[in-house]
Write an enzyme that holds these catalytic residues in place. Structure first.
Site, PDB file in Angstrom:
ATOM      1  N   GLY A 247      40.031  61.775  49.407  1.00  0.00           N
ATOM      2  CA  GLY A 247      41.110  62.439  50.113  1.00  0.00           C
ATOM      3  C   GLY A 247      42.409  61.645  50.113  1.00  0.00           C
ATOM      4  N   HIS A 248      43.460  62.294  50.608  1.00  0.00           N
ATOM      5  CA  HIS A 248      44.799  61.709  50.585  1.00  0.00           C
ATOM      6  C   HIS A 248      44.884  60.470  51.478  1.00  0.00           C
ATOM      7  CE1 HIS A 248      44.652  64.709  53.826  1.00  0.00           C
ATOM      8  NE2 HIS A 248      45.524  63.954  54.461  1.00  0.00           N
ATOM      9  N   GLY A 249      45.513  59.429  50.946  1.00  0.00           N
ATOM     10  CA  GLY A 249      45.756  58.215  51.716  1.00  0.00           C
ATOM     11  C   GLY A 249      44.549  57.319  51.902  1.00  0.00           C
TER      12      GLY A 249
END
Length: 344
Positions: A247-249
Site C-alpha cells: 500500500g501507499h507510503g
C-alpha cells in the site's frame, strides 16, 4: 559437465563444501528433484527433507547433501555419488545457475519501441518490442526492459536491472541496481486514498513516488502503490512473491521475504529480515519489528516487537495461538458439556 568439475564448482561457492564421494565420474547433463531424477542428473537432499524416505527409490547419479551420517551411509550403500556441504540448497542453486545458462538479450532498441526524445538510455541496454519510455526518464547501463513494458515519465532506473514483459513503472519511481521485476507487476500506481464526505468519496491526489533499493526482486502481478506525498520505500535485498500488494507510503526494511497474497496497508512500517508467509495481512500504520516471522493468514493489527514469531487472526505469539487452536477444536465438546450442566 563431469561430476568432478561440478565438485570443483561447489568448492568455490558459498555452500561450505565438506567432502565428496564419487563412485563414477559421470557426465551430469541436468538437475531434478530427488524423486524424479534419473541417470546423469543431480539432485539434493537436506537433513530435514521429507523425501529422505524416498532415497532408496532415487535414480539420481549424484546427490548434494548435508553432513548427516545416516544419509551418507545410505548413499554409499546405494552407490550414489554424493557431495557433502553445510548448505545443500545453496550448492544446488549454484549448480542450477551453471547448468542452465540465463538468456542474454542483445543490446539495442527494437524498432517498435517508443522512447520520448527527452529520455536518456545508458549503454548496453536491451529495449524490447513495444516498450514505452516516457519523458525525462533516465535509464542506466546494462538494463533489460522486455516486451510491452511501459516506463512513464520522471523515472530513474540504475544499472543491471531486468524488467520482464508487460510491467508498468509509473512516474516518480526510482529503481536502483540489480533488481528484477517479473511480468505484469505495477510499480507506483495510485494509492487507495479516498475521503468520506456526505455519503460519497472525495479522491485524495496521489502525487508521491516509489523508491526501490538494490537487489530487490518482485514477483508477477505485484502492485506497489505511491502515496499522496512522500514515498513508498523498499530497502535492499527484499524479495516479493507473486500477487503481493504494498500500500501507499509503506516502508519495508532490508532482506525481507513476503510470500504470495501478502497485503500491507498504507503507512505500515516493516523492519529488516521480516518473513511474512502466504496471505498475511498488515493493518495500516502498524509497525513490525526486525526479524519477525508471521505464519500463513496471520492478521497483524497492532505493533509487533523485534524477533517475535506470530500466528493467528488477530495475530498473537505462536505458542499462544497453538494453545488457542487446540482449545478451539474442543469447543463443540465443551459447549455440549455446558448445556448438560445448565440442565442440572
Amino acid at each position: 559437465m563431469l561430476l568432478s568439475d561440478l565438485v570443483d564448482l561447489i568448492k568455490k561457492g558459498n555452500s561450505n563444501f565438506i567432502s565428496s564421494n564419487i563412485f563414477e565420474d559421470l557426465n551430469i547433463e541436468d538437475a531434478a528433484s530427488l524423486d524424479e531424477a534419473v541417470n546423469h542428473q543431480i539432485s539434493f537432499l537436506e537433513e530435514n527433507n521429507i523425501l529422505k524416505e524416498k532415497l532408496d527409490k532415487s535414480n539420481a547419479s549424484a546427490i548434494i547433501t548435508s553432513n548427516n551420517n545416516e544419509i551418507i551411509s545410505a548413499l554409499k550403500k546405494l552407490n550414489i555419488s554424493n557431495i557433502i556441504v553445510k548448505n545443500p540448497r545453496i550448492a544446488f542453486a549454484e549448480v542450477l545457475n551453471h547448468l542452465y545458462k540465463t538468456i542474454n538479450f542483445n543490446p539495442g532498441i527494437h524498432a517498435s519501441a517508443v522512447i520520448d526524445k527527452t529520455a536518456i538510455i545508458g549503454a548496453d541496454c536491451h529495449i524490447g518490442p513495444n516498450v514505452y519510455i516516457g519523458e525525462n526518464t533516465v535509464i542506466g547501463n546494462n538494463n533489460d526492459i522486455l516486451t510491452g513494458s511501459s516506463i512513464l515519465g520522471n523515472v530513474r532506473i540504475g544499472d543491471n536491472n531486468i524488467i520482464h514483459p508487460n510491467c508498468v513503472v509509473y512516474e516518480n519511481t526510482t529503481l536502483k541496481n540489480n533488481c528484477v521485476i517479473n511480468s505484469n507487476s505495477v510499480i507506483g500506481s495510485e494509492g487507495f486514498g479516498f475521503i468520506p464526505k456526505d455519503d460519497k468519496w472525495v479522491k485524495m491526489p496521489q502525487k508521491g513516488g516509489v523508491k526501490i533499493m538494490s537487489f530487490v526482486e518482485i514477483g508477477t502481478n505485484c502492485c506497489i502503490d505511491r502515496p499522496a506525498v512522500g514515498i513508498t520505500f523498499i530497502d535492499e535485498g527484499t524479495k516479493l512473491d507473486n500477487l503481493v500488494q504494498i500500500g501507499h507510503g509503506v516502508k519495508i526494511g532490508k532482506n525481507c521475504a513476503f510470500a504470495a497474497q501478502v497485503g500491507i496497508a498504507g503507512g505500515a512500517k516493516i523492519g529488516d529480515r521480516v518473513i511474512l508467509a502466504g496471505q498475511v495481512g498488515v493493518n495500516n500504520r502498524v509497525k513490525v519489528g526486525n526479524n519477525v516471522i508471521a505464519s500463513s493468514k496471520c492478521g497483524i493489527h497492532c505493533d509487533i516487537e523485534d524477533g517475535k514469531v506470530i500466528s493467528g487472526f488477530p495475530a498473537m505469539e505462536n505458542k499462544s495461538w497453538l494453545r488457542s487452536s487446540s482449545i478451539f477444536k474442543k469447543l463443540p465438546e465443551l459447549a455440549k458439556k455446558l448445556r448438560q450442566l445448565d440442565k442440572q
